[in-house]
Scaffold this motif. Structure first.
Motif, PDB file in Angstrom:
ATOM      1  N   LYS A  26       0.749  -1.164   0.441  1.00  0.00           N
ATOM      2  CA  LYS A  26      -0.037   0.064   0.229  1.00  0.00           C
ATOM      3  C   LYS A  26       1.007   1.154   0.371  1.00  0.00           C
ATOM      4  O   LYS A  26       0.752   2.410  -0.716  1.00  0.00           O
ATOM      5  CB  LYS A  26      -0.951  -0.256   1.066  1.00  0.00           C
ATOM      6  N   THR A  27       1.985   1.431   1.096  1.00  0.00           N
ATOM      7  CA  THR A  27       2.891   2.319   1.034  1.00  0.00           C
ATOM      8  C   THR A  27       3.780   2.681   0.063  1.00  0.00           C
ATOM      9  O   THR A  27       3.483   3.728  -0.602  1.00  0.00           O
ATOM     10  CB  THR A  27       3.678   2.206   1.688  1.00  0.00           C
ATOM     11  N   THR A  28       3.917   1.555  -1.215  1.00  0.00           N
ATOM     12  CA  THR A  28       4.744   1.893  -2.460  1.00  0.00           C
ATOM     13  C   THR A  28       3.349   1.940  -2.606  1.00  0.00           C
ATOM     14  O   THR A  28       4.027   3.315  -3.979  1.00  0.00           O
ATOM     15  CB  THR A  28       4.942   0.295  -2.821  1.00  0.00           C
ATOM     16  N   LYS A  31       2.952   5.825  -2.725  1.00  0.00           N
ATOM     17  CA  LYS A  31       3.890   7.243  -2.913  1.00  0.00           C
ATOM     18  C   LYS A  31       4.199   7.403  -4.254  1.00  0.00           C
ATOM     19  O   LYS A  31       5.219   8.102  -5.051  1.00  0.00           O
ATOM     20  CB  LYS A  31       5.628   6.640  -2.601  1.00  0.00           C
ATOM     21  N   ASN A  39       7.920   9.462   3.867  1.00  0.00           N
ATOM     22  CA  ASN A  39       6.044   8.882   4.604  1.00  0.00           C
ATOM     23  C   ASN A  39       5.225  10.096   3.722  1.00  0.00           C
ATOM     24  O   ASN A  39       5.413  11.388   3.998  1.00  0.00           O
ATOM     25  CB  ASN A  39       6.351   8.805   5.337  1.00  0.00           C
ATOM     26  N   GLN A  56       2.973   5.571  15.505  1.00  0.00           N
ATOM     27  CA  GLN A  56       3.813   4.468  15.199  1.00  0.00           C
ATOM     28  C   GLN A  56       4.221   3.798  16.216  1.00  0.00           C
ATOM     29  O   GLN A  56       3.313   2.162  16.472  1.00  0.00           O
ATOM     30  CB  GLN A  56       4.560   4.735  14.485  1.00  0.00           C
ATOM     31  N   LEU A  70      -3.767  11.223   5.372  1.00  0.00           N
ATOM     32  CA  LEU A  70      -2.371  10.718   5.167  1.00  0.00           C
ATOM     33  C   LEU A  70      -2.394  11.951   4.215  1.00  0.00           C
ATOM     34  O   LEU A  70      -3.104  11.333   2.860  1.00  0.00           O
ATOM     35  CB  LEU A  70      -2.073   9.153   5.256  1.00  0.00           C
ATOM     36  N   ASP A  82      -6.213   5.305   5.612  1.00  0.00           N
ATOM     37  CA  ASP A  82      -5.592   2.939   5.753  1.00  0.00           C
ATOM     38  C   ASP A  82      -6.462   2.474   6.555  1.00  0.00           C
ATOM     39  O   ASP A  82      -6.515   2.762   7.708  1.00  0.00           O
ATOM     40  CB  ASP A  82      -4.112   3.743   5.780  1.00  0.00           C
ATOM     41  N   ARG A  84      -5.611  -0.383   7.993  1.00  0.00           N
ATOM     42  CA  ARG A  84      -5.179  -0.793   8.691  1.00  0.00           C
ATOM     43  C   ARG A  84      -5.405  -2.019   9.274  1.00  0.00           C
ATOM     44  O   ARG A  84      -6.527  -1.785  10.777  1.00  0.00           O
ATOM     45  CB  ARG A  84      -3.573  -0.583   9.253  1.00  0.00           C
TER      46      ARG A  84
END
Length: 205
Positions: A26-28, A31, A39, A56, A70, A82, A84
């Protein structure tokens, strides 16, 4: 085009909920979309900027707030949320996602509504669709918000396909290389696309 301009004047941000199990890429993905190597900055629902180290630490203790916004400095027009922990399949997590989608849908302000759901599914796994995935697309649905299924880590699936061609079908290296992408596409269709298309609330075309 006139409609697009009208909507853009009313809504300065595109709000997206991103769903996916841990290590789904997801983060990739975010970005890449936002053309960033950094980030995202994290904001509370009221717009207060939060300390990412505190967020975090809370996440590591199992505390996560889907309401957090975000935002990447490189592309602040996108606001991401997100989900998560959704892959755990627990009723609490699923209810959190449902409640968030419903709350956004009831908002009268276009900017506070949810405009899209990106559902990330990693393809480099032996467990293509989890129970939580099937529940979301089958039982819970998504209302009027378009859901886009995004298949991540396809390179891992290609590697798996190459290994199968070599180990199970005893093909030579050159022939296996020539057929690995076709085999990976077949596995993607069988393990992901066809099961999703068979659900009650299939992803948007």
């Amino acid at each position: 085009m006139d409609k697009a301009i009208e909507y853009r004047s009313k809504c300065k941000h595109f709000r997206t909920l991103i769903i996916g199990r841990a290590n789904a890429g997801k983060t990739t993905l975010l970005k890449k979309v936002c053309n960033s190597i950094e980030n995202p900055e994290i904001f509370s629902p009221s717009g207060e900027k939060l300390d990412p180290t505190v967020v975090q630490e809370s996440s590591e203790r199992g505390i996560h707030d889907i309401e957090y916004q975000l935002i990447f400095r490189s592309n602040p027009q996108f606001i991401f949320h997100d989900s998560r922990g959704f892959e755990s399949g627990s009723l609490d997590e699923i209810e959190t996602v449902k409640s968030f989608i419903t709350k956004c849908a009831r908002s009268k302000k276009l900017s506070d509504q949810l405009h899209a759901i990106w559902y990330c599914l990693p393809t480099d796994t032996n467990r293509p669709l989890l129970e939580a995935d099937r529940n979301f697309f089958g039982e819970y649905g998504n209302g009027k918000v378009p859901v886009i299924a995004i298949f991540t880590k396809f390179d891992g699936l290609v590697t798996t396909a190459f290994g199968e061609l070599r180990d199970k079908e005893k093909l030579g290296i050159k022939e296996a290389k020539n057929k690995k992408f076709e085999r990976a596409q077949e596995k993607l269709k069988t393990n992901f696309i066809e099961p999703l298309e068979a659900t009650a609330s299939r992803p948007s075309d």
